[in-house]
Design a protein around this motif. Sequence first.
Motif, short mmCIF file in Angstrom:
data_model
loop_
_atom_site.label_atom_id
_atom_site.label_comp_id
_atom_site.label_asym_id
_atom_site.label_seq_id
_atom_site.Cartn_x
_atom_site.Cartn_y
_atom_site.Cartn_z
N PRO A 130 0.83 -1.22 0.00
CA PRO A 130 0.00 0.00 0.00
C PRO A 130 0.85 1.26 0.00
O PRO A 130 1.89 1.32 0.66
N LYS A 134 -2.86 7.13 2.28
CA LYS A 134 -4.03 7.15 1.41
C LYS A 134 -5.30 7.04 2.26
O LYS A 134 -5.35 6.27 3.22
N TYR A 137 -8.17 2.52 0.39
CA TYR A 137 -7.41 1.50 -0.32
C TYR A 137 -8.38 0.59 -1.04
O TYR A 137 -8.47 -0.61 -0.77
N SER A 142 -3.97 2.78 -5.43
CA SER A 142 -3.58 3.07 -4.05
C SER A 142 -2.45 2.17 -3.58
O SER A 142 -2.05 2.23 -2.41
N PHE A 143 -1.94 1.34 -4.50
CA PHE A 143 -0.89 0.39 -4.15
C PHE A 143 0.30 0.55 -5.09
O PHE A 143 0.17 1.07 -6.19
#
Length: 431
Positions: A130, A134, A137, A142-143
Motif C-alpha cells: 500500500p 491514502k 485503499y 492506491s498500491f
Amino acid sequence: MNWVNKHKLPAMEAIKYDNQPCLSLDSLWNALHSSFNTTLYHQVNISILNKIRNKQVTAWVPFSKEEFKIALKSCKNLSTPGLDKLLWNHLKIILTDDVYITNIIKIANACIDLEYWPNHFKSSSTVIIPKPNKLLYDSPKSFRPIVLLSTLGKLIEKVIGERIQFYVVANNFIHPSQLGGLKFKSTIDVGVALMHIIWSGWTKNLSTSTLAFNIAQFFLSLNYQFLMQIIHKAGLDTPVVKFFTNYLIKRKTNYLWNNFSSPLFNINIGVGQDSTLSPILLALYLSPLLFILEKCLKNLNIPVSIISFVDDGLFISQNKSFEVSNFCLFCSYNATTNLLDKFSLIVEHSKTEVFHFSRLYSPFNPPPLDLSSLGGPILTPKNSWKYLGFIFDRKLTFYQHINFYSNRALSLVKCMKLLGNSSHDITPLQK
C-alpha cells in the motif's frame, strides 16, 4: 503480538476496478495488471528523437573485478531476496573467492558479447504494497508494485548500469538539470539548487514561482521501442544496444497479494522499481525530453528553469509580477504535457502544485493558477509546501521544516522507552 505481524492487504472484494468489485482472483489479477500497464497500447512519436543528435560511439570494454566489488559493497544486506532466495550478504561472502567472482564476470561479459539476457533473470515476482497516507485503499492505484528479481541478475545489472552512467555523463547525454536516478545526486542537490535560484532572484528584487508536477507511473510506462532508440543515440557500443534489444523483451511476472499468487503475465512495457538498472534507464528516457523541452521554451521566449528528480519535475519562474510568472508556468506546463504524450508518458494532474517565494512584508495574496483548460486543477498557493522531504515557506525561514522533523525525532525517542519483547522489557542501559 499483533503489532509485530506482517501488515495484510485488504480483501480482494474491497478492490474496485472500472467501478466493479474484484469478486474473484482472476478479476483481481486482471485489475492489477491493467492498472500497472496503463500505457501498454499508448502510441509514441519516435520521429521526435530526430531533434537529438547521436553521440559518438564509445567502445565497451570487459568488466573488471573492481567494478563488481565496488557495486556489491554498496548493496544493503536487508534488501528482500528475489526468486533465487539469495541475500546480498550471501553474495558478499561468495564473491570473496576469486574463482566465483571470475565466473560471474564471465557470465556478465558473455551477456554483452552474445547480446543476450538469460530468461531466468527476466522472470520476477511483483509484490503489492500500500502507498502511505491514502484515505482509501479500494483501487489498484492506491498500491505500489515492487518487483523482486534474481539477486545475481541484479548485481550484473548494477555493474552494467554504473558503467552506462559513466559513459553517458561523460559524453553529456544526460541533461544538467537531472538530479535523480544518478550516483552522487540526491534530494539535497535539488534543495540546494532551488534555494540558490531563489536567493539569486531576491538579490535582483525578483519573486520566485514554482510549479511541481509528477509523471504518472513513470517506472511502468517506459516504451521499449522508444527506449531502444534513445540508447542508440546515447553513443553506447553496438553490442550493448543489441543486448538491450534482448534484455527488454519476453519479461514475465506474477503478482503477490497476501498469500495468493497469480499466474505469469507478460510484461512488454516499463522497468521494475526494484531493478538496479531502472535508475539509469529512467534518466536516459527523460534526458531527450528535457533537452527538447528546454529548446522549445527558449524558442517561445519563456524564461523558465527546470529541475528534474526521477518522476518529479519542477518549473521555476522569476519575475516581479506573479501574473507574469503564472503565465510562464502555464505555457511550460502546456508544452510539457504535449511533449510527454509523445514519449508515452502522462502527467498526474492531481499532484501538481504551485508555490511562490517572496520576502514582501505587505499582505501576500498571489493569484491562483488555472490549469483547467489543460486538464489540470485550479491551483491556489498554500502557506507551506512539502517537496522531496523539505517543507518550504515563502521566506525560506524553514521554521515548519525544523518543527516537523524535531517533533518526529522527539516522538521517536519517547517511543523507544516503550520498547520490549515478549518476555521482558529492555534494560535501562539499552534504553
